[in-house]
Design a protein around this motif. Structure first.
Motif, PDB file in Angstrom:
ATOM      1  N   LYS A   2      -1.621   4.065   3.598  1.00 27.86           N
ATOM      2  CA  LYS A   2      -0.307   4.247   4.218  1.00 27.86           C
ATOM      3  C   LYS A   2       0.567   5.087   3.304  1.00 27.86           C
ATOM      4  O   LYS A   2       0.731   4.786   2.125  1.00 27.86           O
ATOM      5  CB  LYS A   2       0.360   2.906   4.482  1.00 27.86           C
ATOM      6  N   ILE A  24       6.270   6.714   8.418  1.00 28.28           N
ATOM      7  CA  ILE A  24       5.101   6.053   7.842  1.00 28.28           C
ATOM      8  C   ILE A  24       3.848   6.613   8.513  1.00 28.28           C
ATOM      9  O   ILE A  24       3.737   6.604   9.737  1.00 28.28           O
ATOM     10  CB  ILE A  24       5.146   4.524   8.068  1.00 28.28           C
ATOM     11  N   GLN A  26      -0.378   6.611   8.729  1.00 25.16           N
ATOM     12  CA  GLN A  26      -1.632   5.920   8.448  1.00 25.16           C
ATOM     13  C   GLN A  26      -2.698   7.002   8.352  1.00 25.16           C
ATOM     14  O   GLN A  26      -2.906   7.758   9.306  1.00 25.16           O
ATOM     15  CB  GLN A  26      -1.971   4.936   9.565  1.00 25.16           C
ATOM     16  N   VAL A  57       2.901   0.120   2.380  1.00 23.00           N
ATOM     17  CA  VAL A  57       2.889   1.511   1.917  1.00 23.00           C
ATOM     18  C   VAL A  57       2.303   1.591   0.508  1.00 23.00           C
ATOM     19  O   VAL A  57       2.637   0.783  -0.366  1.00 23.00           O
ATOM     20  CB  VAL A  57       4.327   2.094   1.940  1.00 23.00           C
TER      21      VAL A  57
END
Length: 128
Positions: A2, A24, A26, A57
């Motif tokens: 992440k 964010i 992935q 994260v």
């Protein structure tokens, strides 16, 4: 993996402690498989490290950042890539390819052409 980016209007926001949004990402096997924009809900500076850690994260891309926030991120085990500007999506792609241009020594005073701003906007101050 992440990856979080300080985010504003599609670009890398330049003051970590005042970030209102993070994007964010992935990533799996060097490719972004999903992304979402999240609000910080008014959390600032040191609280942001815990906020990011709570979301799982592992890596942060940002513009300017102060010493206290650096320490909080380090304690949270989040890898930091400061001194990045431009398009957030492109920054993440560059990181995954190993071509991200960043400055590990970036602190939170910025002097842009025709613009002189420091960390005291919004009444906050940085601790160097």
């Amino acid at each position: 993996m992440k990856i979080a980016v300080t985010y504003e209007n599609g670009g890398v926001f330049q003051h970590f402690g005042h970030s209102e949004q993070f994007k964010i990402y992935q990533a799996e096997e060097g490719t972004v498989v999903s992304s979402e924009v999240v609000e910080t809900d008014g959390n600032g500076h040191g609280a942001l490290a815990g906020f990011l850690k709570g979301m799982g994260v592992e890596t942060l891309i940002c513009g300017g950042i102060g010493g206290g926030a650096r320490n909080a991120l380090s304690e949270a085990g989040i890898e930091l890539y400061p001194g990045v500007s431009g398009d957030a999506d492109q920054a993440v792609e560059a990181l995954l390819k190993g071509t991200l241009s960043y400055n590990p020594d970036t602190m939170c005073s910025h002097h842009h052409e025709g613009e002189d701003h420091d960390c005291n906007h919004g009444g906050g101050s940085c601790h160097h």
